[in-house]
Design a protein around this motif. Structure first.
Motif, PDB file in Angstrom:
ATOM      1  N   GLU A  66       0.939  -1.310  -0.006  1.00  0.00           N
ATOM      2  CA  GLU A  66       0.237   0.030   0.095  1.00  0.00           C
ATOM      3  C   GLU A  66       0.657   1.266   0.124  1.00  0.00           C
ATOM      4  O   GLU A  66       1.862   1.511   0.682  1.00  0.00           O
ATOM      5  CB  GLU A  66      -0.918   0.105   1.349  1.00  0.00           C
ATOM      6  CG  GLU A  66      -1.722   1.276   1.413  1.00  0.00           C
ATOM      7  CD  GLU A  66      -2.615   1.331   2.753  1.00  0.00           C
ATOM      8  OE1 GLU A  66      -3.357   2.049   2.762  1.00  0.00           O
ATOM      9  OE2 GLU A  66      -2.272   0.375   3.414  1.00  0.00           O
ATOM     10  N   THR A  67       0.510   2.215  -0.851  1.00  0.00           N
ATOM     11  CA  THR A  67       1.191   3.313  -1.002  1.00  0.00           C
ATOM     12  C   THR A  67       0.576   4.515   0.129  1.00  0.00           C
ATOM     13  O   THR A  67      -0.781   4.466   0.240  1.00  0.00           O
ATOM     14  CB  THR A  67       0.978   4.170  -2.397  1.00  0.00           C
ATOM     15  OG1 THR A  67       1.928   3.340  -3.387  1.00  0.00           O
ATOM     16  CG2 THR A  67       1.985   5.517  -2.317  1.00  0.00           C
ATOM     17  N   ILE A  68       1.208   5.125   0.868  1.00  0.00           N
ATOM     18  CA  ILE A  68       0.903   5.926   1.923  1.00  0.00           C
ATOM     19  C   ILE A  68       1.437   7.356   1.687  1.00  0.00           C
ATOM     20  O   ILE A  68       2.865   7.458   1.745  1.00  0.00           O
ATOM     21  CB  ILE A  68       1.173   5.379   3.382  1.00  0.00           C
ATOM     22  CG1 ILE A  68       0.340   3.946   3.543  1.00  0.00           C
ATOM     23  CG2 ILE A  68       0.776   6.338   4.585  1.00  0.00           C
ATOM     24  CD1 ILE A  68       0.775   3.273   4.896  1.00  0.00           C
ATOM     25  N   ARG A  69       0.778   8.339   2.287  1.00  0.00           N
ATOM     26  CA  ARG A  69       1.259   9.860   2.230  1.00  0.00           C
ATOM     27  C   ARG A  69       1.651  10.028   3.615  1.00  0.00           C
ATOM     28  O   ARG A  69       1.212   9.755   4.593  1.00  0.00           O
ATOM     29  CB  ARG A  69       0.017  10.875   2.097  1.00  0.00           C
ATOM     30  CG  ARG A  69      -0.473  10.815   0.665  1.00  0.00           C
ATOM     31  CD  ARG A  69       0.433  11.392  -0.342  1.00  0.00           C
ATOM     32  NE  ARG A  69       0.517  12.901  -0.137  1.00  0.00           N
ATOM     33  CZ  ARG A  69       1.361  13.553  -0.911  1.00  0.00           C
ATOM     34  NH1 ARG A  69       2.219  13.039  -1.866  1.00  0.00           N
ATOM     35  NH2 ARG A  69       1.334  14.990  -0.819  1.00  0.00           N
ATOM     36  N   VAL A  70       3.092  10.201   3.646  1.00  0.00           N
ATOM     37  CA  VAL A  70       3.674  10.329   4.869  1.00  0.00           C
ATOM     38  C   VAL A  70       4.486  11.839   4.973  1.00  0.00           C
ATOM     39  O   VAL A  70       5.011  12.463   4.176  1.00  0.00           O
ATOM     40  CB  VAL A  70       4.853   9.253   5.099  1.00  0.00           C
ATOM     41  CG1 VAL A  70       5.690   9.586   6.303  1.00  0.00           C
ATOM     42  CG2 VAL A  70       4.502   7.915   5.073  1.00  0.00           C
ATOM     43  N   LYS A  71       4.349  12.449   6.137  1.00  0.00           N
ATOM     44  CA  LYS A  71       4.812  13.883   6.397  1.00  0.00           C
ATOM     45  C   LYS A  71       5.887  13.681   7.281  1.00  0.00           C
ATOM     46  O   LYS A  71       6.123  12.957   8.158  1.00  0.00           O
ATOM     47  CB  LYS A  71       3.840  14.584   7.520  1.00  0.00           C
ATOM     48  CG  LYS A  71       4.175  16.056   7.379  1.00  0.00           C
ATOM     49  CD  LYS A  71       2.892  16.839   8.228  1.00  0.00           C
ATOM     50  CE  LYS A  71       3.419  18.472   8.162  1.00  0.00           C
ATOM     51  NZ  LYS A  71       2.037  18.950   9.293  1.00  0.00           N
ATOM     52  N   LEU A  72       7.182  14.185   6.714  1.00  0.00           N
ATOM     53  CA  LEU A  72       8.543  14.003   7.305  1.00  0.00           C
ATOM     54  C   LEU A  72       8.985  15.361   7.417  1.00  0.00           C
ATOM     55  O   LEU A  72       8.899  16.268   6.645  1.00  0.00           O
ATOM     56  CB  LEU A  72       9.394  13.188   6.011  1.00  0.00           C
ATOM     57  CG  LEU A  72       8.587  11.894   5.764  1.00  0.00           C
ATOM     58  CD1 LEU A  72       9.739  11.232   4.408  1.00  0.00           C
ATOM     59  CD2 LEU A  72       8.917  10.788   6.970  1.00  0.00           C
ATOM     60  N   ARG A  73      10.012  15.195   8.402  1.00  0.00           N
ATOM     61  CA  ARG A  73      10.750  16.480   8.851  1.00  0.00           C
ATOM     62  C   ARG A  73      12.331  16.309   8.817  1.00  0.00           C
ATOM     63  O   ARG A  73      12.709  15.386   9.375  1.00  0.00           O
ATOM     64  CB  ARG A  73      10.192  16.882  10.230  1.00  0.00           C
ATOM     65  CG  ARG A  73      10.967  18.190  10.816  1.00  0.00           C
ATOM     66  CD  ARG A  73      10.482  18.311  12.206  1.00  0.00           C
ATOM     67  NE  ARG A  73      10.993  19.795  12.940  1.00  0.00           N
ATOM     68  CZ  ARG A  73      12.027  20.049  13.773  1.00  0.00           C
ATOM     69  NH1 ARG A  73      12.618  18.701  13.950  1.00  0.00           N
ATOM     70  NH2 ARG A  73      12.442  21.061  13.898  1.00  0.00           N
ATOM     71  N   PHE A  74      13.088  17.110   8.013  1.00  0.00           N
ATOM     72  CA  PHE A  74      14.426  16.938   7.989  1.00  0.00           C
ATOM     73  C   PHE A  74      15.230  18.229   8.265  1.00  0.00           C
ATOM     74  O   PHE A  74      14.758  19.223   8.213  1.00  0.00           O
ATOM     75  CB  PHE A  74      14.498  16.650   6.230  1.00  0.00           C
ATOM     76  CG  PHE A  74      14.067  15.327   5.834  1.00  0.00           C
ATOM     77  CD1 PHE A  74      14.623  14.194   6.185  1.00  0.00           C
ATOM     78  CD2 PHE A  74      12.831  15.372   5.126  1.00  0.00           C
ATOM     79  CE1 PHE A  74      14.138  12.890   5.411  1.00  0.00           C
ATOM     80  CE2 PHE A  74      12.321  14.353   4.629  1.00  0.00           C
ATOM     81  CZ  PHE A  74      12.724  13.000   4.807  1.00  0.00           C
ATOM     82  N   HIS A  75      16.541  17.852   8.547  1.00  0.00           N
ATOM     83  CA  HIS A  75      17.363  18.891   8.980  1.00  0.00           C
ATOM     84  C   HIS A  75      17.839  19.414   7.394  1.00  0.00           C
ATOM     85  O   HIS A  75      17.918  18.777   6.407  1.00  0.00           O
ATOM     86  CB  HIS A  75      18.790  18.392   9.582  1.00  0.00           C
ATOM     87  CG  HIS A  75      19.339  19.565  10.053  1.00  0.00           C
ATOM     88  ND1 HIS A  75      20.502  20.279   9.376  1.00  0.00           N
ATOM     89  CD2 HIS A  75      19.598  20.214  11.365  1.00  0.00           C
ATOM     90  CE1 HIS A  75      21.097  21.284  10.049  1.00  0.00           C
ATOM     91  NE2 HIS A  75      20.525  21.275  11.336  1.00  0.00           N
ATOM     92  N   LEU A  76      18.257  20.747   7.216  1.00  0.00           N
ATOM     93  CA  LEU A  76      18.392  21.391   6.003  1.00  0.00           C
ATOM     94  C   LEU A  76      19.819  20.785   5.599  1.00  0.00           C
ATOM     95  O   LEU A  76      19.787  20.799   4.333  1.00  0.00           O
ATOM     96  CB  LEU A  76      18.905  22.991   6.285  1.00  0.00           C
ATOM     97  CG  LEU A  76      17.718  23.782   6.824  1.00  0.00           C
ATOM     98  CD1 LEU A  76      18.098  25.272   7.026  1.00  0.00           C
ATOM     99  CD2 LEU A  76      16.585  23.809   5.622  1.00  0.00           C
ATOM    100  N   ARG A  77      20.558  20.133   6.157  1.00  0.00           N
ATOM    101  CA  ARG A  77      21.863  19.407   5.794  1.00  0.00           C
ATOM    102  C   ARG A  77      21.619  18.074   4.817  1.00  0.00           C
ATOM    103  O   ARG A  77      22.222  17.587   4.340  1.00  0.00           O
ATOM    104  CB  ARG A  77      22.894  19.052   6.602  1.00  0.00           C
ATOM    105  CG  ARG A  77      22.567  18.323   7.809  1.00  0.00           C
ATOM    106  CD  ARG A  77      23.680  18.044   8.607  1.00  0.00           C
ATOM    107  NE  ARG A  77      23.259  17.469  10.205  1.00  0.00           N
ATOM    108  CZ  ARG A  77      23.197  18.527  11.191  1.00  0.00           C
ATOM    109  NH1 ARG A  77      23.744  19.655  11.117  1.00  0.00           N
ATOM    110  NH2 ARG A  77      22.725  18.002  12.363  1.00  0.00           N
ATOM    111  N   THR A  78      20.363  17.752   4.847  1.00  0.00           N
ATOM    112  CA  THR A  78      19.824  16.708   4.051  1.00  0.00           C
ATOM    113  C   THR A  78      19.023  16.895   2.722  1.00  0.00           C
ATOM    114  O   THR A  78      18.614  16.319   1.941  1.00  0.00           O
ATOM    115  CB  THR A  78      18.956  15.743   5.033  1.00  0.00           C
ATOM    116  OG1 THR A  78      17.754  16.420   5.114  1.00  0.00           O
ATOM    117  CG2 THR A  78      19.493  15.386   6.326  1.00  0.00           C
TER     118      THR A  78
END
Length: 337
Positions: A255-267
């Motif tokens: 199943e494909t899922i919409r995921v909300k992610l938080r990253f640091h700017l260096r990524t």
């Protein structure tokens, strides 16, 4: 008799034009020219003799009819083939891409490299011999991959069922066939290249979507039985397998899922490499950003996030966040003192 004389003359000129064309392609390029005297000597090697005026006329024929970009500037004593269908830098790029491809065996790579190099002058071929050094890139051991790709593509175009045997390697590096060695039959939909590996996207008789590595196939064949429609309307697009294809034997639907992610700017670079430039990156404070993407929550997805250490965090949905916590807890137990 007159007709015979004309035929001999035409044959002689055709042979001279072919020899002259080959001389320009082999001996000249943007940086290297050839003089008229050298041209005449080279023609003798082809058992062709010609006067200067005749060669001038032949060069004009190559320029006007064969569209060869032969340059002779005022004040210069040399002629050169200024441009070709593929520039040397373009061919170099193709060769380097082949060298890094996991789909080709070392032998196939060398053979294709030689064929592409023949499109250049002998001077440029010396440059092409300089290899690109790869970071221990593993090459395919399946020498029939190029043949299988052609066969599978034919099945896609003609909408014919294809059959093949599918295998994996055991600890002794020997093939172990799935399905008891029986042929697998699927309706081929598309060929995908993901992480330098060719995959066949197809559907079985139960309309289940399947993904197979081409280099893990053998005995590939096209059936006479045709099909009209596929369960999914691809419309020039195919499902995203960003993470699931990291499992070389993945053949089931997730199943494909919409995921909300938080990253640091260096990524930022790593995130763009993974999801592409179409994603939205919303600033979150001075050092982070948030993005929402569609993913298949496979172990490879969680592993990729873990590789970013504390620079990545799952925000939503809660079940994906909880799944990450469970996996971290389960694996941390292996390292308890």
């Amino acid at each position: 008799m007159a007709t015979k004389g004309i035929d001999i003359s035409n044959q002689s000129r055709n042979r001279r034009l072919l020899a002259l064309k080959e001389i320009f392609e082999e001996e000249t390029d943007l940086e290297h020219g050839i003089s008229m005297k050298e041209i005449m000597n080279k023609l003798l090697a082809y058992s062709v003799a010609a006067e200067r005026r005749t060669i001038y006329d032949d060069i004009r024929v190559l320029q006007d009819i064969h569209k060869m970009d032969i340059e002779h500037r005022e004040g210069e004593r040399t002629y050169k083939l200024k441009s070709r269908k593929f520039s040397m830098s373009e061919i170099k790029l193709i060769i380097d891409s082949m060298a890094s491809s996991k789909a080709l065996t070392p032998e196939a790579t060398a053979d294709l490299t030689n064929k592409l190099a023949s499109l250049c002058s002998r001077h440029e071929r010396e440059y092409l011999k300089k290899k690109v050094f790869l970071d221990g890139r593993v090459k395919s051991e399946n020498k029939k991959v190029p043949i299988y790709i052609k066969t599978l593509n034919e099945g896609i175009i003609k909408q014919r069922w294809v059959a093949f045997r599918y295998f994996k390697y055991n600890i002794n590096k020997k093939k172990e066939y799935y399905y008891g060695g029986k042929h697998r039959r699927v309706r081929p939909a598309a060929l995908l290249v993901i992480n330098d590996i060719y995959y066949l996207l197809g559907y079985d008789k139960r309309n289940k979507r399947k993904l197979f590595r081409v280099d893990r196939m053998s005995h590939v064949d096209i059936h006479s039985e045709s099909f009209r429609d596929l369960p999914d309307k691809l419309d020039g697009k195919v499902p995203q397998f960003t993470f699931s294809v990291n499992d070389p034997y993945w053949t089931h639907k997730i199943e494909t899922i919409r995921v909300k992610l938080r990253f640091h700017l260096r990524t930022v670079d790593k995130v763009l490499d993974k999801f592409g430039f179409a994603i939205q990156m919303i600033p979150d404070g001075d050092h982070h950003f948030i993005t929402t993407v569609s993913i298949e929550p496979t172990p490879e997805f969680y592993g990729w996030l873990f590789s970013l250490d504390s620079d990545a965090e799952i925000l939503e949905p809660s079940k994906i966040r909880s799944s990450m916590w469970f996996r971290l807890r389960r694996n941390s137990s292996k390292y308890k003192k």
